[in-house]
Design a protein around this motif. Structure first.
Motif, PDB file in Angstrom:
ATOM      1  N   ALA A   1       0.823  -1.212   0.000  1.00 46.73           N
ATOM      2  CA  ALA A   1       0.000   0.000   0.000  1.00 46.73           C
ATOM      3  C   ALA A   1       0.858   1.264   0.000  1.00 46.73           C
ATOM      4  O   ALA A   1       0.535   2.246  -0.668  1.00 46.73           O
ATOM      5  CB  ALA A   1      -0.947  -0.004   1.202  1.00 46.73           C
ATOM      6  N   LYS A   2       1.971   1.249   0.735  1.00 49.22           N
ATOM      7  CA  LYS A   2       2.818   2.435   0.813  1.00 49.22           C
ATOM      8  C   LYS A   2       3.450   2.745  -0.539  1.00 49.22           C
ATOM      9  O   LYS A   2       3.439   3.902  -0.989  1.00 49.22           O
ATOM     10  CB  LYS A   2       3.905   2.223   1.860  1.00 49.22           C
ATOM     11  CG  LYS A   2       4.835   3.431   2.009  1.00 49.22           C
ATOM     12  CD  LYS A   2       5.902   3.177   3.066  1.00 49.22           C
ATOM     13  CE  LYS A   2       6.849   4.372   3.179  1.00 49.22           C
ATOM     14  NZ  LYS A   2       7.918   4.135   4.195  1.00 49.22           N
TER      15      LYS A   2
ATOM     16  N   ARG B   1      -2.399   8.854  -0.129  1.00 48.42           N
ATOM     17  CA  ARG B   1      -2.130   8.204   1.139  1.00 48.42           C
ATOM     18  C   ARG B   1      -2.413   6.708   1.026  1.00 48.42           C
ATOM     19  O   ARG B   1      -3.304   6.300   0.281  1.00 48.42           O
ATOM     20  CB  ARG B   1      -3.000   8.813   2.240  1.00 48.42           C
ATOM     21  CG  ARG B   1      -2.692  10.283   2.526  1.00 48.42           C
ATOM     22  CD  ARG B   1      -3.583  10.816   3.626  1.00 48.42           C
ATOM     23  NE  ARG B   1      -3.285  12.212   3.931  1.00 48.42           N
ATOM     24  CZ  ARG B   1      -3.935  12.930   4.836  1.00 48.42           C
ATOM     25  NH1 ARG B   1      -4.945  12.382   5.517  1.00 48.42           N
ATOM     26  NH2 ARG B   1      -3.585  14.188   5.063  1.00 48.42           N
ATOM     27  N   PRO B   2      -1.660   5.880   1.774  1.00 49.30           N
ATOM     28  CA  PRO B   2      -1.888   4.435   1.716  1.00 49.30           C
ATOM     29  C   PRO B   2      -3.334   4.035   2.001  1.00 49.30           C
ATOM     30  O   PRO B   2      -3.875   3.136   1.345  1.00 49.30           O
ATOM     31  CB  PRO B   2      -0.935   3.885   2.781  1.00 49.30           C
ATOM     32  CG  PRO B   2       0.186   4.878   2.814  1.00 49.30           C
ATOM     33  CD  PRO B   2      -0.484   6.220   2.613  1.00 49.30           C
TER      34      PRO B   2
ATOM     35  N   ALA C   1      -8.722   0.227  -3.835  1.00 57.92           N
ATOM     36  CA  ALA C   1      -8.535  -1.152  -4.272  1.00 57.92           C
ATOM     37  C   ALA C   1      -9.684  -2.027  -3.790  1.00 57.92           C
ATOM     38  O   ALA C   1     -10.209  -2.868  -4.530  1.00 57.92           O
ATOM     39  CB  ALA C   1      -7.204  -1.692  -3.762  1.00 57.92           C
ATOM     40  N   HIS C   2     -10.090  -1.841  -2.544  1.00 58.13           N
ATOM     41  CA  HIS C   2     -11.192  -2.624  -1.982  1.00 58.13           C
ATOM     42  C   HIS C   2     -12.480  -2.381  -2.768  1.00 58.13           C
ATOM     43  O   HIS C   2     -13.181  -3.330  -3.149  1.00 58.13           O
ATOM     44  CB  HIS C   2     -11.385  -2.245  -0.516  1.00 58.13           C
ATOM     45  CG  HIS C   2     -12.501  -2.978   0.159  1.00 58.13           C
ATOM     46  ND1 HIS C   2     -12.426  -4.317   0.467  1.00 58.13           N
ATOM     47  CD2 HIS C   2     -13.707  -2.561   0.579  1.00 58.13           C
ATOM     48  CE1 HIS C   2     -13.557  -4.691   1.053  1.00 58.13           C
ATOM     49  NE2 HIS C   2     -14.347  -3.640   1.136  1.00 58.13           N
ATOM     50  N   ARG C   3     -12.765  -1.127  -3.047  1.00 60.04           N
ATOM     51  CA  ARG C   3     -13.978  -0.802  -3.803  1.00 60.04           C
ATOM     52  C   ARG C   3     -13.893  -1.348  -5.221  1.00 60.04           C
ATOM     53  O   ARG C   3     -14.890  -1.821  -5.782  1.00 60.04           O
ATOM     54  CB  ARG C   3     -14.195   0.714  -3.825  1.00 60.04           C
ATOM     55  CG  ARG C   3     -14.601   1.288  -2.472  1.00 60.04           C
ATOM     56  CD  ARG C   3     -14.653   2.800  -2.500  1.00 60.04           C
ATOM     57  NE  ARG C   3     -15.121   3.346  -1.224  1.00 60.04           N
ATOM     58  CZ  ARG C   3     -15.094   4.621  -0.904  1.00 60.04           C
ATOM     59  NH1 ARG C   3     -14.605   5.508  -1.771  1.00 60.04           N
ATOM     60  NH2 ARG C   3     -15.527   5.018   0.266  1.00 60.04           N
ATOM     61  N   GLY C   4     -12.698  -1.267  -5.821  1.00 59.97           N
ATOM     62  CA  GLY C   4     -12.534  -1.788  -7.167  1.00 59.97           C
ATOM     63  C   GLY C   4     -12.747  -3.285  -7.238  1.00 59.97           C
ATOM     64  O   GLY C   4     -13.389  -3.794  -8.162  1.00 59.97           O
ATOM     65  N   LEU C   5     -12.236  -4.010  -6.234  1.00 61.59           N
ATOM     66  CA  LEU C   5     -12.426  -5.462  -6.208  1.00 61.59           C
ATOM     67  C   LEU C   5     -13.901  -5.821  -6.038  1.00 61.59           C
ATOM     68  O   LEU C   5     -14.405  -6.770  -6.647  1.00 61.59           O
ATOM     69  CB  LEU C   5     -11.601  -6.074  -5.079  1.00 61.59           C
ATOM     70  CG  LEU C   5     -10.087  -6.029  -5.252  1.00 61.59           C
ATOM     71  CD1 LEU C   5      -9.397  -6.614  -4.040  1.00 61.59           C
ATOM     72  CD2 LEU C   5      -9.666  -6.768  -6.509  1.00 61.59           C
TER      73      LEU C   5
ATOM     74  N   ASP D   1      -5.216  -6.616   4.250  1.00 59.06           N
ATOM     75  CA  ASP D   1      -4.039  -6.149   3.511  1.00 59.06           C
ATOM     76  C   ASP D   1      -4.394  -5.094   2.505  1.00 59.06           C
ATOM     77  O   ASP D   1      -3.633  -4.181   2.259  1.00 59.06           O
ATOM     78  CB  ASP D   1      -3.370  -7.326   2.791  1.00 59.06           C
ATOM     79  CG  ASP D   1      -2.735  -8.290   3.768  1.00 59.06           C
ATOM     80  OD1 ASP D   1      -2.377  -7.846   4.859  1.00 59.06           O
ATOM     81  OD2 ASP D   1      -2.609  -9.477   3.418  1.00 59.06           O
ATOM     82  N   MET D   2      -5.547  -5.252   1.825  1.00 57.82           N
ATOM     83  CA  MET D   2      -5.922  -4.309   0.795  1.00 57.82           C
ATOM     84  C   MET D   2      -6.170  -2.946   1.393  1.00 57.82           C
ATOM     85  O   MET D   2      -6.060  -1.940   0.753  1.00 57.82           O
ATOM     86  CB  MET D   2      -7.180  -4.781   0.052  1.00 57.82           C
ATOM     87  CG  MET D   2      -6.964  -6.076  -0.729  1.00 57.82           C
ATOM     88  SD  MET D   2      -5.580  -5.993  -1.868  1.00 57.82           S
ATOM     89  CE  MET D   2      -6.159  -4.694  -2.936  1.00 57.82           C
TER      90      MET D   2
END
Length: 219
Positions: free
Chosen positions: A150-151, A160-161, A168-172, A218-219
Protein backbone atom coordinates in the motif's frame (compact mmCIF):
# COMPACT_ATOMS: atom_id res chain seq x y z
CA UNK A 1 16.98 -16.56 -2.59
CA UNK A 2 13.35 -15.61 -2.93
CA UNK A 3 12.01 -14.00 -6.07
CA UNK A 4 12.17 -10.49 -4.63
CA UNK A 5 15.75 -11.07 -3.50
CA UNK A 6 16.63 -12.26 -7.00
CA UNK A 7 15.02 -9.19 -8.56
CA UNK A 8 16.82 -6.90 -6.11
CA UNK A 9 20.13 -8.54 -7.01
CA UNK A 10 19.36 -8.29 -10.72
CA UNK A 11 18.56 -4.58 -10.43
CA UNK A 12 21.85 -3.98 -8.62
CA UNK A 13 23.80 -5.90 -11.26
CA UNK A 14 22.01 -4.02 -14.03
CA UNK A 15 23.02 -0.74 -12.41
CA UNK A 16 26.61 -1.94 -12.69
CA UNK A 17 26.25 -2.48 -16.42
CA UNK A 18 25.25 -6.16 -16.56
CA UNK A 19 23.06 -6.43 -19.68
CA UNK A 20 21.96 -9.98 -18.85
CA UNK A 21 20.76 -8.76 -15.46
CA UNK A 22 18.79 -5.96 -17.11
CA UNK A 23 17.07 -8.53 -19.33
CA UNK A 24 16.19 -10.47 -16.18
CA UNK A 25 14.70 -7.33 -14.66
CA UNK A 26 12.76 -6.63 -17.84
CA UNK A 27 11.31 -10.15 -18.04
CA UNK A 28 10.32 -10.02 -14.39
CA UNK A 29 8.59 -6.63 -14.42
CA UNK A 30 7.44 -5.96 -17.99
CA UNK A 31 4.28 -8.17 -18.12
CA UNK A 32 2.80 -6.54 -15.03
CA UNK A 33 3.88 -3.08 -16.12
CA UNK A 34 2.25 -3.58 -19.51
CA UNK A 35 -0.97 -4.70 -17.82
CA UNK A 36 -0.96 -1.53 -15.74
CA UNK A 37 -0.37 0.72 -18.75
CA UNK A 38 -3.22 -1.00 -20.61
CA UNK A 39 -5.65 0.17 -17.93
CA UNK A 40 -4.48 3.75 -18.54
CA UNK A 41 -4.15 4.05 -22.32
CA UNK A 42 -5.93 1.02 -23.76
CA UNK A 43 -4.65 -1.88 -25.84
CA UNK A 44 -3.59 -0.05 -29.00
CA UNK A 45 -1.01 2.25 -27.40
CA UNK A 46 0.06 0.23 -24.37
CA UNK A 47 3.11 -1.38 -25.98
CA UNK A 48 4.46 1.94 -27.25
CA UNK A 49 3.91 3.76 -23.95
CA UNK A 50 5.46 0.91 -21.96
CA UNK A 51 8.47 0.90 -24.29
CA UNK A 52 8.92 4.63 -23.66
CA UNK A 53 8.80 3.92 -19.94
CA UNK A 54 11.51 1.26 -20.25
CA UNK A 55 13.72 3.68 -22.15
CA UNK A 56 13.49 6.07 -19.21
CA UNK A 57 14.06 3.23 -16.73
CA UNK A 58 17.26 2.27 -18.58
CA UNK A 59 18.40 5.89 -18.76
CA UNK A 60 17.76 6.67 -15.09
CA UNK A 61 18.58 3.29 -13.55
CA UNK A 62 21.88 4.45 -12.05
CA UNK A 63 19.97 6.95 -9.91
CA UNK A 64 17.56 4.36 -8.50
CA UNK A 65 18.03 3.12 -4.95
CA UNK A 66 15.97 0.43 -3.25
CA UNK A 67 14.79 -3.17 -3.25
CA UNK A 68 12.55 -5.12 -5.63
CA UNK A 69 9.29 -3.66 -4.34
CA UNK A 70 10.59 -0.12 -4.61
CA UNK A 71 11.86 -0.84 -8.12
CA UNK A 72 8.42 -2.06 -9.22
CA UNK A 73 6.91 1.08 -7.73
CA UNK A 74 9.51 3.30 -9.38
CA UNK A 75 8.95 1.66 -12.77
CA UNK A 76 5.18 1.95 -12.33
CA UNK A 77 5.51 5.66 -11.52
CA UNK A 78 7.57 6.24 -14.67
CA UNK A 79 5.06 4.28 -16.75
CA UNK A 80 2.16 6.17 -15.19
CA UNK A 81 3.72 9.53 -16.06
CA UNK A 82 4.30 8.43 -19.65
CA UNK A 83 0.75 7.12 -19.86
CA UNK A 84 -0.83 10.27 -18.43
CA UNK A 85 1.18 12.41 -20.84
CA UNK A 86 -0.14 10.23 -23.65
CA UNK A 87 -3.73 10.53 -22.43
CA UNK A 88 -3.44 14.31 -22.08
CA UNK A 89 -2.19 14.57 -25.65
CA UNK A 90 -5.10 12.48 -26.87
CA UNK A 91 -7.65 14.14 -24.63
CA UNK A 92 -9.26 11.25 -22.79
CA UNK A 93 -8.74 7.87 -21.18
CA UNK A 94 -9.81 5.18 -23.69
CA UNK A 95 -11.81 2.11 -22.88
CA UNK A 96 -9.98 -1.19 -23.17
CA UNK A 97 -11.62 -3.32 -25.85
CA UNK A 98 -12.53 -6.76 -24.54
CA UNK A 99 -15.10 -9.51 -24.96
CA UNK A 100 -16.71 -10.02 -21.57
CA UNK A 101 -18.87 -13.01 -22.56
CA UNK A 102 -16.26 -15.56 -21.52
CA UNK A 103 -16.41 -14.26 -17.95
CA UNK A 104 -20.16 -14.72 -17.63
CA UNK A 105 -21.03 -17.17 -14.92
CA UNK A 106 -17.48 -17.59 -13.66
CA UNK A 107 -18.08 -16.20 -10.20
CA UNK A 108 -19.66 -18.20 -7.41
CA UNK A 109 -21.39 -16.47 -4.51
CA UNK A 110 -19.02 -18.12 -2.05
CA UNK A 111 -15.85 -16.62 -3.53
CA UNK A 112 -16.65 -13.71 -5.82
CA UNK A 113 -13.43 -11.77 -5.30
CA UNK A 114 -11.38 -14.91 -5.74
CA UNK A 115 -13.00 -15.44 -9.10
CA UNK A 116 -12.49 -11.79 -9.96
CA UNK A 117 -8.80 -12.14 -9.17
CA UNK A 118 -8.54 -15.32 -11.25
CA UNK A 119 -10.10 -13.36 -14.10
CA UNK A 120 -7.32 -10.78 -13.87
CA UNK A 121 -5.12 -13.42 -15.48
CA UNK A 122 -7.01 -12.92 -18.74
CA UNK A 123 -6.94 -10.09 -21.23
CA UNK A 124 -10.72 -9.96 -21.08
CA UNK A 125 -10.57 -8.79 -17.48
CA UNK A 126 -8.72 -5.64 -18.54
CA UNK A 127 -11.95 -4.57 -20.21
CA UNK A 128 -13.70 -4.87 -16.87
CA UNK A 129 -10.96 -2.99 -15.05
CA UNK A 130 -11.18 -0.21 -17.63
CA UNK A 131 -14.84 0.24 -16.64
CA UNK A 132 -13.84 1.08 -13.07
CA UNK A 133 -13.24 4.68 -12.01
CA UNK A 134 -9.59 5.43 -12.75
CA UNK A 135 -8.55 5.62 -9.09
CA UNK A 136 -10.01 2.16 -8.45
CA UNK A 137 -8.57 0.68 -11.65
CA UNK A 138 -5.08 1.93 -10.85
CA UNK A 139 -5.27 0.80 -7.23
CA UNK A 140 -6.38 -2.71 -8.20
CA UNK A 141 -3.67 -3.11 -10.83
CA UNK A 142 -0.88 -1.68 -8.69
CA UNK A 143 -1.83 -3.66 -5.58
CA UNK A 144 -2.89 -6.92 -7.18
CA UNK A 145 -1.18 -7.18 -10.57
CA UNK A 146 2.01 -5.22 -9.88
CA UNK A 147 2.09 -6.65 -6.35
CA UNK A 148 2.98 -3.35 -4.66
CA UNK A 149 2.36 -2.80 -0.98
CA UNK A 150 0.00 0.00 0.00
CA UNK A 151 2.82 2.43 0.81
CA UNK A 152 4.63 1.94 -2.50
CA UNK A 153 1.38 2.08 -4.48
CA UNK A 154 0.47 5.29 -2.66
CA UNK A 155 3.84 6.84 -3.55
CA UNK A 156 3.27 5.89 -7.18
CA UNK A 157 -0.15 7.55 -7.21
CA UNK A 158 0.72 10.49 -4.97
CA UNK A 159 -1.92 9.47 -2.43
CA UNK A 160 -2.13 8.20 1.14
CA UNK A 161 -1.89 4.43 1.72
CA UNK A 162 -5.35 4.39 3.28
CA UNK A 163 -6.86 5.97 0.18
CA UNK A 164 -5.20 3.37 -2.04
CA UNK A 165 -6.46 0.51 0.16
CA UNK A 166 -9.98 1.92 0.01
CA UNK A 167 -9.89 2.37 -3.76
CA UNK A 168 -8.53 -1.15 -4.27
CA UNK A 169 -11.19 -2.62 -1.98
CA UNK A 170 -13.98 -0.80 -3.80
CA UNK A 171 -12.53 -1.79 -7.17
CA UNK A 172 -12.43 -5.46 -6.21
CA UNK A 173 -16.02 -5.32 -5.02
CA UNK A 174 -17.07 -3.71 -8.30
CA UNK A 175 -15.20 -6.38 -10.27
CA UNK A 176 -17.03 -9.04 -8.30
CA UNK A 177 -20.33 -7.37 -9.23
CA UNK A 178 -19.35 -7.17 -12.90
CA UNK A 179 -18.50 -10.86 -12.82
CA UNK A 180 -22.00 -11.60 -11.61
CA UNK A 181 -21.26 -12.55 -8.03
CA UNK A 182 -22.57 -11.23 -4.75
CA UNK A 183 -20.13 -8.65 -3.38
CA UNK A 184 -21.80 -8.90 0.03
CA UNK A 185 -20.91 -12.58 0.38
CA UNK A 186 -19.09 -13.17 3.72
CA UNK A 187 -15.37 -13.55 3.19
CA UNK A 188 -15.65 -12.72 -0.48
CA UNK A 189 -12.58 -10.49 -0.43
CA UNK A 190 -10.54 -12.73 1.87
CA UNK A 191 -9.84 -15.69 -0.39
CA UNK A 192 -7.52 -14.66 -3.20
CA UNK A 193 -5.56 -17.11 -5.37
CA UNK A 194 -1.76 -17.34 -5.02
CA UNK A 195 0.52 -15.16 -7.16
CA UNK A 196 3.81 -16.55 -8.48
CA UNK A 197 6.87 -14.45 -7.83
CA UNK A 198 8.06 -11.87 -10.35
CA UNK A 199 10.94 -13.97 -11.70
CA UNK A 200 9.16 -17.30 -12.06
CA UNK A 201 5.50 -16.66 -12.83
CA UNK A 202 3.56 -17.77 -15.87
CA UNK A 203 2.68 -14.85 -18.12
CA UNK A 204 -0.53 -14.70 -20.11
CA UNK A 205 -0.71 -13.40 -23.65
CA UNK A 206 -2.33 -10.25 -22.31
CA UNK A 207 0.69 -9.53 -20.14
CA UNK A 208 -1.21 -9.92 -16.85
CA UNK A 209 -0.18 -12.47 -14.27
CA UNK A 210 -2.05 -14.48 -11.73
CA UNK A 211 -2.16 -12.68 -8.42
CA UNK A 212 -0.68 -13.41 -5.02
CA UNK A 213 -2.81 -13.83 -1.97
CA UNK A 214 -4.01 -10.73 -0.18
CA UNK A 215 -6.57 -10.47 2.52
CA UNK A 216 -9.21 -7.79 2.92
CA UNK A 217 -7.13 -6.32 5.74
CA UNK A 218 -4.04 -6.15 3.51
CA UNK A 219 -5.92 -4.31 0.80
Amino acid sequence: MGDDAELTAAVLAAQNGDETAFRTVYRAVHPRLLGYVRTLVGDLDAEDVTSEAWLQVARDLERFSGDADRFRGWAARIARNRALDHVRMRGRRPATVADETELTGRAAASDTAGEAMEALATGHALGLIARLPQDQAEAVVLRVVMGLDAKTAAETLGKRPGAVRTAAHRGLRKLAELLGGDPESPGALDALPPQPGPCSRAVTSAGVTRVRARTQKDM
